[in-house]
Design a protein around this motif. Structure first.
Motif, PDB file in Angstrom:
ATOM      1  N   PRO A   1      -7.179  -0.729   3.069  1.00  0.00           N
ATOM      2  CA  PRO A   1      -5.919  -1.422   3.269  1.00  0.00           C
ATOM      3  C   PRO A   1      -5.947  -2.374   4.494  1.00  0.00           C
ATOM      4  O   PRO A   1      -6.607  -1.749   5.330  1.00  0.00           O
ATOM      5  CB  PRO A   1      -4.853  -0.129   3.444  1.00  0.00           C
ATOM      6  N   VAL A   2      -5.107  -3.329   4.442  1.00  0.00           N
ATOM      7  CA  VAL A   2      -5.072  -4.287   5.332  1.00  0.00           C
ATOM      8  C   VAL A   2      -3.840  -4.428   6.260  1.00  0.00           C
ATOM      9  O   VAL A   2      -2.770  -4.523   5.312  1.00  0.00           O
ATOM     10  CB  VAL A   2      -5.585  -5.712   5.152  1.00  0.00           C
TER      11      VAL A   2
ATOM     12  N   GLY B   1       1.126  -4.069  12.135  1.00  0.00           N
ATOM     13  CA  GLY B   1       1.659  -2.667  11.711  1.00  0.00           C
ATOM     14  C   GLY B   1       2.197  -2.680  10.300  1.00  0.00           C
ATOM     15  O   GLY B   1       2.292  -1.600  10.052  1.00  0.00           O
ATOM     16  N   ARG B   2       2.218  -3.758   9.628  1.00  0.00           N
ATOM     17  CA  ARG B   2       2.637  -3.496   8.200  1.00  0.00           C
ATOM     18  C   ARG B   2       1.688  -4.042   7.140  1.00  0.00           C
ATOM     19  O   ARG B   2       0.820  -4.955   7.184  1.00  0.00           O
ATOM     20  CB  ARG B   2       3.953  -4.736   8.291  1.00  0.00           C
ATOM     21  N   PRO B   3       1.522  -3.375   6.072  1.00  0.00           N
ATOM     22  CA  PRO B   3       0.646  -3.480   5.286  1.00  0.00           C
ATOM     23  C   PRO B   3       0.919  -4.856   4.282  1.00  0.00           C
ATOM     24  O   PRO B   3       1.963  -5.277   4.154  1.00  0.00           O
ATOM     25  CB  PRO B   3       0.898  -2.275   3.949  1.00  0.00           C
ATOM     26  N   VAL B   4      -0.449  -5.572   4.211  1.00  0.00           N
ATOM     27  CA  VAL B   4      -0.248  -6.497   3.594  1.00  0.00           C
ATOM     28  C   VAL B   4      -1.257  -6.910   2.471  1.00  0.00           C
ATOM     29  O   VAL B   4      -1.090  -7.767   1.459  1.00  0.00           O
ATOM     30  CB  VAL B   4      -0.701  -7.886   4.399  1.00  0.00           C
TER      31      VAL B   4
ATOM     32  N   GLY C   1      -4.953   6.864   6.724  1.00  0.00           N
ATOM     33  CA  GLY C   1      -6.320   6.853   6.859  1.00  0.00           C
ATOM     34  C   GLY C   1      -6.846   5.411   7.300  1.00  0.00           C
ATOM     35  O   GLY C   1      -6.166   4.957   8.090  1.00  0.00           O
ATOM     36  N   PRO C   2      -8.063   5.165   7.256  1.00  0.00           N
ATOM     37  CA  PRO C   2      -8.697   4.105   7.869  1.00  0.00           C
ATOM     38  C   PRO C   2      -8.018   2.977   7.240  1.00  0.00           C
ATOM     39  O   PRO C   2      -7.686   2.826   5.969  1.00  0.00           O
ATOM     40  CB  PRO C   2     -10.121   4.223   7.731  1.00  0.00           C
ATOM     41  N   CYS C   3      -7.846   1.867   8.123  1.00  0.00           N
ATOM     42  CA  CYS C   3      -7.257   0.675   7.513  1.00  0.00           C
ATOM     43  C   CYS C   3      -7.994  -0.612   8.393  1.00  0.00           C
ATOM     44  O   CYS C   3      -8.425  -0.302   9.515  1.00  0.00           O
ATOM     45  CB  CYS C   3      -5.968   0.420   7.674  1.00  0.00           C
TER      46      CYS C   3
ATOM     47  N   VAL D   1       0.859  -1.141   0.044  1.00  0.00           N
ATOM     48  CA  VAL D   1      -0.038  -0.075  -0.098  1.00  0.00           C
ATOM     49  C   VAL D   1       0.852   1.045  -0.019  1.00  0.00           C
ATOM     50  O   VAL D   1       1.804   1.219   0.696  1.00  0.00           O
ATOM     51  CB  VAL D   1      -0.849  -0.011   1.243  1.00  0.00           C
ATOM     52  N   ASP D   2       0.476   2.198  -0.968  1.00  0.00           N
ATOM     53  CA  ASP D   2       1.341   3.281  -0.884  1.00  0.00           C
ATOM     54  C   ASP D   2       1.192   4.232   0.314  1.00  0.00           C
ATOM     55  O   ASP D   2       0.152   4.205   1.089  1.00  0.00           O
ATOM     56  CB  ASP D   2       1.035   4.328  -2.156  1.00  0.00           C
TER      57      ASP D   2
END
Lengths: 326, 223
Positions: free
Chosen positions: A295-296, A300-303, A270-272, A263-264
Motif C-alpha cells: 500500500p502507498v 499518512g493517508r492511503p492513496v 503492515g509495511p507500506c 486500502v483496508d
C-alpha cells in the motif's frame, strides 16, 4: 535571508574564485553548494560569515550587507561546522559545544544545561560524553559534537563545509540521516558545501552547482538530475545519472493517480510505501517486506497500491531515459 | 661522616649564600627572558613578513652560537663603552637574558605555528576575537612546546650563570673559581654539586608546572 548580489571574489594574484554570483537562500531551506575543488563553493560559503570578503557585489544577511556588520557579531549568529571537525583538543566535549554561548556571555547554569541539551540532540548521552576530550571520541562522535557546537547558540543560519566528508560511508550515511531528521525539527537555513553529488541530492532542498566560480545551475535535486541546464551539468552528473534519478525520482511520478481503491484497515499496521519515497527506497521496502504489492500512503493517508512489477518497470524506464540522454 | 661534617662546617654557609645568589640570577634572567621572548614569539608567529622572521630568529641563533664566556666579555666591553657599570649583577643579567632568549623564542614561534589551521579557522568562524583565539586556543595548544623551550633555557642558564663570577656577580661560580685558583677540591665540589642539583631541581619543577598547565585533553594517553 541570505542573498548574493553579483558577488565576485578575486584573490590576490588575480585568481577569480567566484564570478558574478547571484542567488538567494530561502529561509528554512538547505541549499547545497556543489562542485569540484576549485569551483568556488567553499569561498562562496565563507563569504557569508566574512571568513573571506567579497571583492565585488554584495552579500545580504537579513537585508543588511555583511560588510557593514561587525564580523564578530555576525559570526556568532551563524553556526559553523567544517570537515576537519576542528574540535578544540584542549577543551572537553561540553566546553567545545558551548564555545559560542560562552563567548556570548551566557550564565553558567544556562551554558551547562545547553551543553546537555545539545548533546542529547545529536544523540550523545550527556552523562557519558560531556567531560570527555575529543581524542577520546570516534570520528563520528567528534562530528556530532561539531554539529552540536554549530547549533549551540541557536543560530538561524548554519554553514557546513563538507561536515561529513571525513567519515566512513556507513557513519556518514547515518549522520546524514540524523541531520535530516534534526533539520526538519529545528528548521534552520543551512548552506551546505559538498563535492559529493549523492550527498547534495540527499541533503539539499536545492542545489547550486558551481564550476570555475560560476553558477551553472540552481535547482531542486530532481530538476537538476532530470533537466541539466547545460553541457557542464550533464557531464558533471555523468555516469551517475541513472543512480541519481533513482534517488531523486519519487513514487509520485509513477502513482496511478487517485483511482486506486482505498486500502483496508488490516494492512495499515503492515509495511507500506510513502508517496515521497524515492524509487530506490521503495525497492528496498519491497525487498525487506518480501511482498509483491504494497500500500502507498501520502501524508499518512492511503492513496493506493503499488506492485513490485510496476516499480521495476519504472526503474527500467529511468534506465532507458538516462541511457538515451547520455 | 667526619669528613662531611668538616666540609659543611667550613663551606656550608658560603654554599647557601652562593646558591642563593645563583638562584637569584637564574630566576630573574629567566623571568625577563620569558617576558621578552614569549610576546616576541607570538608576534613573529603572526608576522607575515617571512624575511623579518628569519632575521630575528637568525640574530637570536647567532647570539646562541657565541661562546658564553665571550658573550659575557662582549657585554662588559659594550657596557664599558657606554659608561655603564661593568661589574656586578646588571651586566650578568643582560648576558644571561640574551642567552636564555632563543629556546623560548623559537619554541613559542613553532608552538603557535604548529596549531592546526583548521582549529584556528573554526575559532574565527565561531566568532572569537583575535585575543580570544590567542589566549583560549593558540597558547593552550602550544603550551607544551613553549614549556619545553623554557626548560631547556633554564638548564642552560644555570650552567652559564657559573661564569658570572668573572664579572663579580657572585653565584656558585665563585666557589668553583676559588677551587680552581687554589687547587682545592672541596671548593670545586661545593660549587659544582649544588649547580648540578639546581639544574635538576629547576627542570623537575618546570616539568611539574608544565604538566599542571597542560590542558587535560592534550596529555598523552587521555586520563
Amino acid at each position: 535571508m541570505i542573498r548574493f548580489e553579483n558577488v565576485g571574489k578575486r584573490f590576490p594574484g588575480g585568481v577569480d574564485a567566484v564570478v558574478d554570483l547571484t542567488l538567494a537562500v530561502v529561509p528554512g531551506e538547505t541549499l547545497v553548494l556543489l562542485g569540484t575543488s576549485g569551483s568556488g563553493k567553499t569561498t562562496t560559503m565563507k563569504m557569508v560569515n566574512r571568513l573571506i570578503e567579497p571583492t565585488s557585489g554584495r552579500i545580504l544577511v537579513d537585508g543588511t550587507d555583511v560588510m557593514r556588520l561587525d564580523p564578530i557579531a555576525l559570526r556568532r549568529k551563524i553556526g559553523y561546522a567544517i570537515q576537519h571537525i576542528g574540535l578544540f583538543p584542549h577543551m572537553t566535549v561540553a566546553e567545545n559545544v558551548t564555545v559560542v554561548p560562552r563567548l556570548l556571555g551566557w550564565t553558567g547554569e544556562r551554558i551547562a544545561s545547553r551543553a546537555d541539551e545539545m548533546l542529547s540532540l545529536v544523540g550523545l548521552e550527556p552523562g557519558a560524553f560531556r567531560d570527555r576530550y575529543p581524542t577520546q571520541l570516534s570520528g563520528g562522535q567528534q562530528q556530532r559534537v561539531g554539529v552540536a557546537r554549530a547549533l549551540a547558540a541557536d543560530p538561524p543560519i548554519v554553514l557546513m563545509d563538507e561536515p561529513f566528508g571525513a567519515l566512513d560511508p556507513i557513519t556518514r550515511d547515518q549522520l546524514q540521516n540524523e541531520f535530516l531528521d534534526l533539520e526538519s525539527e529545528i528548521q534552520k537555513t543551512v548552506v551546505f558545501v559538498t563535492h559529493d553529488v549523492f550527498e547534495a541530492v540527499k541533503m539539499g532542498d536545492r542545489i547550486a552547482l558551481l564550476d570555475g566560480g560560476r553558477l551553472q545551475q540552481l535547482a531542486a535535486p530532481a530538476e537538476l538530475v532530470e533537466n541539466p541546464a547545460n553541457e557542464f551539468v550533464d557531464q558533471f552528473l555523468g555516469e551517475q545519472r541513472f543512480q541519481l534519478a533513482l534517488v531523486t525520482r519519487t513514487l509520485e511520478s509513477i502513482l496511478p493517480g487517485d483511482e486506486g481503491e482505498p486500502v483496508d484497515g488490516t494492512t495499515d499496521s503492515g509495511p507500506c510505501l510513502r508517496a515521497r519515497d524515492s524509487l530506490i527506497t521503495a525497492l528496498d521496502r519491497f525487498k525487506q517486506s518480501r511482498r509483491d504489492v504494497l500500500p502507498v500512503v501520502r501524508r499518512g493517508r492511503p492513496v493506493g497500491r503499488l506492485a513490485k512489477r510496476q516499480l521495476l518497470q519504472a526503474i527500467t524506464q529511468v534506465l532507458d531515459e538516462s541511457g538515451g540522454s547520455a | 661522616m667526619n669528613v662531611l661534617g668538616a666540609f659543611f662546617d667550613k663551606l656550608g654557609l658560603e654554599i647557601l649564600q652562593r646558591t642563593h645568589e645563583h638562584l637569584f640570577l637564574t630566576f630573574f634572567a629567566m623571568l625577563i627572558a620569558t617576558a621578552i621572548a614569549l610576546p616576541l614569539g607570538v608576534a613573529l608567529a603572526r608576522c607575515r613578513a617571512a624575511a623579518l622572521v628569519s632575521v630575528v630568529m637568525g640574530v637570536a641563533a647567532v647570539v646562541q652560537t657565541v661562546p658564553s664566556l665571550a658573550l659575557i666579555a662582549f657585554i662588559v666591553l659594550l657596557f664599558a663603552l657606554a659608561h655603564l657599570p661593568t661589574i656586578g649583577v646588571v651586566p650578568a643579567l643582560v648576558a644571561l637574558v640574551l642567552y636564555a632568549l632563543l629556546p623560548i623564542l623559537r619554541n613559542t614561534y613553532t608552538g603557535i605555528r604548529q596549531v592546526d589551521p583548521a582549529v584556528i579557522e573554526v575559532a574565527t568562524g565561531l566568532g572569537m576575537k583575535p585575543h580570544q583565539i590567542l589566549f583560549r586556543v593558540e597558547l593552550p595548544l602550544s603550551l607544551p612546546v613553549i614549556m619545553a623551550g623554557i626548560r631547556i633555557s633554564a638548564v642552560w642558564t644555570i650552567g652559564v650563570a657559573t661564569l658570572c663570577t668573572l664579572i663579580g656577580a657572585g653565584g656558585l661560580g665563585d666557589l668553583i673559581m676559588r677551587g680552581l685558583r687554589t687547587i682545592q677540591m672541596d671548593y670545586l665540589i661545593a660549587g659544582t654539586v649544588p649547580a648540578a642539583l639546581l639544574a635538576v631541581a629547576f627542570d623537575g619543577i618546570l616539568a611539574r608546572l608544565e604538566r599542571w598547565l597542560t590542558p587535560e585533553g592534550l596529555r598523552t594517553g587521555g586520563r
